[in-house]
Write a protein that holds these residues in place. Structure first.
Motif, short mmCIF file in Angstrom:
data_model
loop_
_atom_site.label_atom_id
_atom_site.label_comp_id
_atom_site.label_asym_id
_atom_site.label_seq_id
_atom_site.Cartn_x
_atom_site.Cartn_y
_atom_site.Cartn_z
N PHE A 180 0.83 -1.21 0.00
CA PHE A 180 0.00 0.00 0.00
C PHE A 180 0.86 1.26 0.00
N ALA A 181 1.88 1.29 0.88
CA ALA A 181 2.75 2.46 0.97
C ALA A 181 3.52 2.67 -0.34
N GLY A 182 4.05 1.58 -0.90
CA GLY A 182 4.82 1.68 -2.13
C GLY A 182 3.95 2.09 -3.30
N THR A 183 2.74 1.55 -3.37
CA THR A 183 1.82 1.92 -4.45
C THR A 183 1.46 3.40 -4.35
N THR A 184 1.23 3.87 -3.14
CA THR A 184 0.91 5.29 -2.95
C THR A 184 2.06 6.17 -3.42
N PHE A 185 3.27 5.77 -3.12
CA PHE A 185 4.46 6.49 -3.57
C PHE A 185 4.53 6.54 -5.10
N ALA A 186 4.29 5.40 -5.74
CA ALA A 186 4.35 5.33 -7.19
C ALA A 186 3.21 6.12 -7.85
N VAL A 187 2.01 6.04 -7.27
CA VAL A 187 0.87 6.78 -7.81
C VAL A 187 1.11 8.29 -7.68
N ALA A 188 1.66 8.71 -6.55
CA ALA A 188 1.97 10.12 -6.36
C ALA A 188 3.00 10.60 -7.39
N ALA A 189 3.99 9.76 -7.64
CA ALA A 189 5.02 10.10 -8.64
C ALA A 189 4.40 10.22 -10.02
#
Length: 307
Positions: A174-183
């Motif tokens: 979840f945290a990594g996906t949020t980081f990638a989506v934000a990018a």
């Protein structure tokens, strides 16, 4: 049964469960994930780059990003400028911790190779394989699919996901996906990339990290077992529910935006395509994150009570 004397010096937690002796699941599901990701990249390229309709939707989202310029743009621009360095710090930091502290060096090397392959493949596809034909849409003709910035962020997050303990993977996903989506969203806000560029980058990472993930499980040893969802706060099903709800909300937003400017509605889009494009980034990112969480939850061997 294990005798009382044999159990005497064993901690209670160790007596309750023991690593199961089952082998890691076969490569079938990981192969399906890889093929689906490859097909997704090809399909995204074909529709959003090779067709007039796709180019129009994608380019309109990029053009309308100007309407959200301001404080959000400045913040996103700063994020993008720092993104390559941040991705390296996140990825290498997680891999070094896993290799040195947790002694998962084989898994760390495989995850690093998968992330490297994703970034190399993105460059090759963008520069040498994919072209952007003219379809009557006024746009920069240089191909920008897949997004290199998004690939860097998503591959770094995926590498950390592979080498962390199974009990932490739902939260890390979840945290990594949020980081990638934000990018990816930041590249759209700043008009660096179209929505399809970001989606394709997510899929390239999926295509490279799925086989790497299976290899990590094959070399993981005893650390790559778990007690299932809910055994710790990080393995709670909430980390599947939250991204699912966010994806559904983004889907609703995208549908509303497109319906409002449907032919015959009389409404001229101002930011509708932008919000629809941003919704597509959120939907695809979190959907892939949920799929990765589920795939590893199924594939990782379970601990079972010791008899």
């Amino acid at each position: 049964m294990v005798s009382t004397r044999e159990n005497a010096g064993t901690p209670a937690s160790a007596r309750l469960t023991a690593p199961c002796r089952e082998v890691v699941a076969g490569p079938g599901l990981f192969l399906v994930a890889t093929i689906a990701s490859v097909m997704g990249v090809v399909g995204t390229y074909w529709f959003f780059v090779r067709t007039t309709t796709g180019q129009y939707i994608d380019e309109s989202a990029l053009d309308e990003a100007v309407a959200v310029y301001g404080k959000a743009t400045k913040a996103a621009l700063g994020f993008l400028d720092a993104l390559p360095t941040l991705a390296v710090v996140v990825g290498l930091g997680g891999l070094l911790y896993a290799a040195i502290v947790k002694r998962r060096w084989q898994g760390a090397l495989i995850a690093l190779a998968g992330a490297g392959a994703a970034n190399v493949l993105t460059h090759v596809l963008k520069a040498y394989v994919f072209t952007r034909p003219f379809r009557g849409i006024q746009t920069i003709m240089e191909n920008s699919l897949p997004s290199g910035h998004t690939t860097a962020a998503a591959s770094a997050a995926a590498a950390v996901f592979l080498v962390c303990s199974p009990a932490k993977r739902p939260f890390v996903a979840f945290a990594g996906t949020t980081f990638a989506v934000a990018a990816g969203g930041a590249t759209l806000v700043n008009q660096w990339h179209r929505p399809a560029d970001v989606v394709a980058a997510f899929l390239v990472v999926g295509a490279c990290m799925a086989p790497a993930g299976w290899l990590v499980l094959r070399t993981g040893g005893r650390w790559n077992t778990w007690d299932g969802f809910g055994s710790t706060w990080a393995s709670s099903r909430v980390w599947l529910t939250v991204p699912l709800l966010m994806g559904l909300a983004a889907t609703a937003l995208g549908v509303v935006m497109l319906v409002r400017i449907a032919p015959g509605s009389g409404v001229v889009s101002t930011t509708h395509y932008f919000w629809a494009g941003l919704s597509l980034i959120v939907i695809s990112g979190y959907l892939l994150g949920i799929a990765a969480t589920w795939l590893f939850a199924v594939a990782v061997p379970r601990n079972r009570p010791q008899s």
